[in-house]
Write a protein that holds these residues in place. Structure first.
Motif, PDB file in Angstrom:
ATOM      1  N   UNK A  66       0.802  -1.225   0.000  1.00 45.65           N
ATOM      2  CA  UNK A  66       0.000   0.000   0.000  1.00 45.65           C
ATOM      3  C   UNK A  66       0.835   1.275   0.000  1.00 45.65           C
ATOM      4  N   UNK A  67       2.144   1.140   0.166  1.00 44.05           N
ATOM      5  CA  UNK A  67       3.004   2.321   0.162  1.00 44.05           C
ATOM      6  C   UNK A  67       2.881   3.064  -1.178  1.00 44.05           C
ATOM      7  N   UNK A  68       2.825   4.400  -1.192  1.00 43.34           N
ATOM      8  CA  UNK A  68       3.007   5.331  -0.067  1.00 43.34           C
ATOM      9  C   UNK A  68       1.694   5.819   0.534  1.00 43.34           C
ATOM     10  N   UNK A  69       0.611   5.055   0.314  1.00 38.88           N
ATOM     11  CA  UNK A  69      -0.706   5.490   0.764  1.00 38.88           C
ATOM     12  C   UNK A  69      -0.923   5.267   2.258  1.00 38.88           C
ATOM     13  N   UNK A  70      -1.802   6.072   2.832  1.00 42.01           N
ATOM     14  CA  UNK A  70      -2.268   5.847   4.190  1.00 42.01           C
ATOM     15  C   UNK A  70      -3.476   4.928   4.117  1.00 42.01           C
ATOM     16  N   UNK A  71      -3.741   4.206   5.209  1.00 40.35           N
ATOM     17  CA  UNK A  71      -4.894   3.298   5.193  1.00 40.35           C
ATOM     18  C   UNK A  71      -5.537   3.260   6.587  1.00 40.35           C
ATOM     19  N   UNK A  72      -6.179   4.362   6.986  1.00 39.89           N
ATOM     20  CA  UNK A  72      -6.792   4.418   8.327  1.00 39.89           C
ATOM     21  C   UNK A  72      -8.093   3.611   8.412  1.00 39.89           C
ATOM     22  N   UNK A  73      -8.269   2.932   9.522  1.00 42.26           N
ATOM     23  CA  UNK A  73      -9.523   2.264   9.866  1.00 42.26           C
ATOM     24  C   UNK A  73     -10.049   1.328   8.782  1.00 42.26           C
ATOM     25  N   UNK A  74      -9.192   0.434   8.313  1.00 44.94           N
ATOM     26  CA  UNK A  74      -9.647  -0.562   7.353  1.00 44.94           C
ATOM     27  C   UNK A  74     -10.435  -1.659   8.062  1.00 44.94           C
ATOM     28  N   UNK A  75     -11.471  -2.158   7.420  1.00 40.93           N
ATOM     29  CA  UNK A  75     -12.284  -3.247   7.974  1.00 40.93           C
ATOM     30  C   UNK A  75     -11.607  -4.576   7.612  1.00 40.93           C
ATOM     31  N   UNK A  76     -10.617  -4.959   8.415  1.00 41.72           N
ATOM     32  CA  UNK A  76      -9.767  -6.088   8.054  1.00 41.72           C
ATOM     33  C   UNK A  76     -10.525  -7.403   7.951  1.00 41.72           C
ATOM     34  N   UNK A  77     -11.493  -7.633   8.817  1.00 42.81           N
ATOM     35  CA  UNK A  77     -12.220  -8.910   8.763  1.00 42.81           C
ATOM     36  C   UNK A  77     -12.963  -9.067   7.444  1.00 42.81           C
ATOM     37  N   UNK A  78     -13.575  -7.978   6.966  1.00 42.16           N
ATOM     38  CA  UNK A  78     -14.268  -8.026   5.675  1.00 42.16           C
ATOM     39  C   UNK A  78     -13.283  -8.210   4.538  1.00 42.16           C
ATOM     40  N   UNK A  79     -12.149  -7.539   4.634  1.00 42.89           N
ATOM     41  CA  UNK A  79     -11.105  -7.655   3.612  1.00 42.89           C
ATOM     42  C   UNK A  79     -10.571  -9.081   3.565  1.00 42.89           C
ATOM     43  N   UNK A  80     -10.324  -9.678   4.740  1.00 47.85           N
ATOM     44  CA  UNK A  80      -9.806 -11.048   4.804  1.00 47.85           C
ATOM     45  C   UNK A  80     -10.803 -12.036   4.206  1.00 47.85           C
ATOM     46  N   UNK A  81     -12.089 -11.828   4.479  1.00 47.63           N
ATOM     47  CA  UNK A  81     -13.121 -12.712   3.932  1.00 47.63           C
ATOM     48  C   UNK A  81     -13.148 -12.631   2.409  1.00 47.63           C
ATOM     49  N   UNK A  82     -13.043 -11.428   1.878  1.00 49.68           N
ATOM     50  CA  UNK A  82     -13.077 -11.245   0.423  1.00 49.68           C
ATOM     51  C   UNK A  82     -11.824 -11.812  -0.236  1.00 49.68           C
ATOM     52  N   UNK A  83     -10.703 -11.773   0.479  1.00 44.97           N
ATOM     53  CA  UNK A  83      -9.429 -12.277  -0.068  1.00 44.97           C
ATOM     54  C   UNK A  83      -9.300 -13.788   0.052  1.00 44.97           C
TER      55      UNK A  83
END
Length: 335
Positions: free
Chosen positions: A264-281
């Motif tokens: 993700x560099x050099x972007x910021x990534x505040x407050x990502x919904x990791x559980x939803x992201x993990x499920x989709x991945x």
């Protein structure tokens, strides 16, 4: 006294600019002197090697840029200059531990040889496509500061009797002369079960040649990496020839997070919904997840944003999931 072969090998390594190989042979001479009771001479040689190495500082163990293969080898070996290290690859703890052990043995191979031992150098990477096998081979070369030579199977394997084995001989001879990491990607094309092919006699000759070449001692301690997506197709005789067999798996939830954060560099990534992201991945390979993160960054750059949202990542990950359905036939299986 050292023998003529050692002197010749030292002269060749010096001519090729491979200082590390030069020092390795010198230390082998020291070990031989010590075994004959010539302790003072052995210590003088070791001290001279240490002094020479200290003057080089952190110089790479082989010259950069790496010299390209020539002649017949030019069509067989693809030289890649490593640009990553192991820290850049997301690996499971067991795989990383085995690789760290191999790296330590390779880095201290002179010490091992002084005690009559040789470092591990033959690795089999097995796992699904995109699980990081090729990337890990490059990182291994980067960690050891060695060139990565990828064997071109389209040039290696031919329909003419005996020609494939002859080309294999060229590759292994080069590994004996030039220290590096040699990668046989899609290794099942060479190492498949000798009875599982229409051209049984020819492929048996090829595999027997490969097994024979693997057994030969190596002066350079070049690292051989064979990578396969289909380990079940490999001939069982291969297993005892490898020093390590490492299984690469699809990423866990923790590894999904690590892969995404790394890309993700050099972007910021505040407050990502990791559980939803993990499920989709779920079900995506390391390469697919990395590509999804890279595409999310590109989209953000073109939108003149400096941060990534959960929606950005979900969109790209779902695109990767949808792409996989293209390869599913009407019966619901991968074609």
């Amino acid at each position: 006294m050292s023998n003529a072969k050692q002197i010749l090998a030292m002269l060749r390594s010096k001519a090729e600019g491979d200082d590390e190989q030069f020092y390795s042979i010198a230390l082998q001479v020291a070990a031989g002197e010590a075994r004959q009771g010539h302790r003072v001479t052995a210590e003088e040689i070791r001290a001279a090697v240490d002094a020479a190495r200290s003057q080089r500082g952190t110089k790479a163990s082989v010259p950069i840029a790496f010299s390209r293969p020539r002649g017949d080898l030019d069509s067989l070996l693809d030289l890649r200059e490593p640009r990553i290290r192991l820290a850049d690859v997301v690996l499971s703890s067991p795989v990383r531990a085995h690789l760290n052990a191999l790296i330590l043995q390779q880095q201290r191979r002179d010490w091992l040889r002084e005690h009559g031992k040789t470092p591990s150098r033959r690795m089999l990477f097995a796992g699904p496509p995109g699980s990081g096998k090729t990337m890990t081979a490059e990182a291994l070369a980067g960690e050891l500061r060695l060139p990565l030579f990828v064997i071109r199977l389209e040039s290696l394997i031919t329909r003419f009797m005996g020609e494939t084995a002859a080309k294999l001989r060229l590759v292994f001879d080069e590994a004996q002369k030039r220290r590096g990491v040699y990668l046989f990607d899609e290794f099942d094309a060479v190492g498949s079960n000798r009875m599982a092919t229409n051209d049984v006699a020819e492929m048996r000759r090829v595999l027997n040649s490969f097994l024979q070449f693997m057994e030969e001692p190596s002066v350079t301690d070049s690292v051989l990496v064979a990578a396969t997506n289909h380990p079940s197709l490999l001939d069982r005789a291969l297993l005892r020839r490898f020093d390590e067999v490492l299984r690469f798996e699809m990423p866990t939830n923790e590894e999904v997070r690590a892969i995404i954060k790394a890309h993700l560099s050099p972007m910021k990534y505040p407050k990502l919904a990791w559980k939803t992201i993990e499920t989709t991945a779920n079900g995506l390979s390391q390469a697919e997840i990395a590509n999804a993160a890279e595409e999310a960054v590109k989209a953000a750059i073109l939108s003149e944003r400096n941060s990534i949202s959960t929606t950005d990542l979900l969109h790209e990950l779902q695109k990767r999931q949808d792409m996989k359905t293209v390869f599913i036939d009407d019966k619901g299986s991968i074609g």
